[in-house]
Design a protein around this motif. Sequence first.
Motif, short mmCIF file in Angstrom:
data_model
loop_
_atom_site.label_atom_id
_atom_site.label_comp_id
_atom_site.label_asym_id
_atom_site.label_seq_id
_atom_site.Cartn_x
_atom_site.Cartn_y
_atom_site.Cartn_z
N UNK A 21 0.74 -1.01 -0.02
CA UNK A 21 -0.05 -0.18 -0.08
C UNK A 21 1.07 1.31 0.12
N UNK A 22 0.16 2.30 -0.31
CA UNK A 22 0.85 3.61 -0.47
C UNK A 22 0.11 4.73 0.44
N UNK A 47 -4.47 -5.85 -5.94
CA UNK A 47 -5.29 -5.92 -4.65
C UNK A 47 -4.40 -4.99 -3.58
N UNK A 48 -3.31 -4.42 -3.69
CA UNK A 48 -2.84 -3.30 -2.62
C UNK A 48 -3.78 -2.18 -2.87
N UNK A 49 -3.35 -1.05 -1.69
CA UNK A 49 -4.20 -0.02 -1.76
C UNK A 49 -3.36 1.34 -1.92
N UNK A 50 -4.06 2.55 -2.21
CA UNK A 50 -3.33 3.83 -2.27
C UNK A 50 -4.45 4.58 -1.31
N UNK A 82 -6.90 1.54 -11.00
CA UNK A 82 -7.31 1.92 -9.79
C UNK A 82 -8.95 1.66 -9.72
N UNK A 83 -9.60 1.20 -8.65
CA UNK A 83 -10.85 1.41 -8.30
C UNK A 83 -11.14 2.01 -7.04
N UNK A 84 -11.97 2.76 -6.86
CA UNK A 84 -12.34 3.30 -5.56
C UNK A 84 -13.19 2.23 -4.67
N UNK A 85 -12.63 2.36 -3.25
CA UNK A 85 -13.32 1.33 -2.33
C UNK A 85 -14.61 1.53 -1.81
N UNK A 86 -15.05 2.92 -2.01
CA UNK A 86 -16.30 3.35 -1.75
C UNK A 86 -16.61 4.42 -2.69
N UNK A 89 -10.42 15.18 3.85
CA UNK A 89 -10.77 14.19 2.87
C UNK A 89 -10.09 13.13 2.49
N UNK A 90 -10.51 11.94 3.01
CA UNK A 90 -9.56 10.56 2.75
C UNK A 90 -10.22 10.08 1.36
N UNK A 91 -9.40 9.38 0.71
CA UNK A 91 -9.54 8.66 -0.37
C UNK A 91 -8.65 7.25 -0.38
N UNK A 92 -9.35 6.25 -0.72
CA UNK A 92 -8.83 4.74 -0.55
C UNK A 92 -9.00 4.12 -1.68
N UNK A 93 -8.35 3.82 -2.64
CA UNK A 93 -8.39 3.14 -3.84
C UNK A 93 -7.77 1.96 -3.96
N UNK A 94 -8.08 0.80 -4.74
CA UNK A 94 -7.40 -0.41 -4.67
C UNK A 94 -7.07 -0.68 -5.89
N UNK A 95 -5.73 -1.49 -6.14
CA UNK A 95 -5.42 -1.66 -7.62
C UNK A 95 -6.43 -2.98 -7.86
#
Length: 143
Positions: free
Chosen positions: A43-44, A78-81, A104-108, A135-141
Amino acid sequence: MHTPGVGALLKQVGERGLTNVRVIQHDAVEVLTRMVAPDSLAGIHIFFPDPWHKKRHHKRRLIQPPLVALLASRIQPGGYIHLATDWQDYAEQMLVVLAAEPLLANTVADYAPRPDTRPLTKFEQRGIRLGHGVWDLVFKRVE
Ligand SMILES: C[S@@+](CC[C@H](N)C(=O)[O-])C[C@H]1O[C@@H](n2cnc3c(N)ncnc32)[C@H](O)[C@@H]1O
């Protein structure tokens, strides 16, 4: 980059006796390009990158399509940013740029609730005192 911050970090690493931390004081873009293998990171985290709030300086912002493509290429499938900012128009830019990256795809939908894994830094505490939102952004690969 911010030498007193690196010093404070090393002090904490020493005080806590941590042995699984590596600190690199260098341009993150160059580090990712030359020192980090593709598909290798779990993750990053990029918390509160400089907002460059004047419109004529927006081109200096870190979160732009070429850098996001580089970040995505270094994360494992499957990792995240996880990004955070206290500037609404930068948050909106981040959302557009991350959503446009095919890996990347948004998790929410849109912005994520603050994950427990994000520490409250002095920088953020100051922003909260000044009434800034975060503001938080969490995306997955995805692949
Ligand atoms: C607003 S501060 C936020 C610091 C910390 N993440 C926090 O939440 O308190 C932004 C930091 O990003 C660093 N920075 C900006 N561009 C960078 C780059 N290309 N590589 C590494 N660090 C960078 C700056 O030196 C500065 O320390």
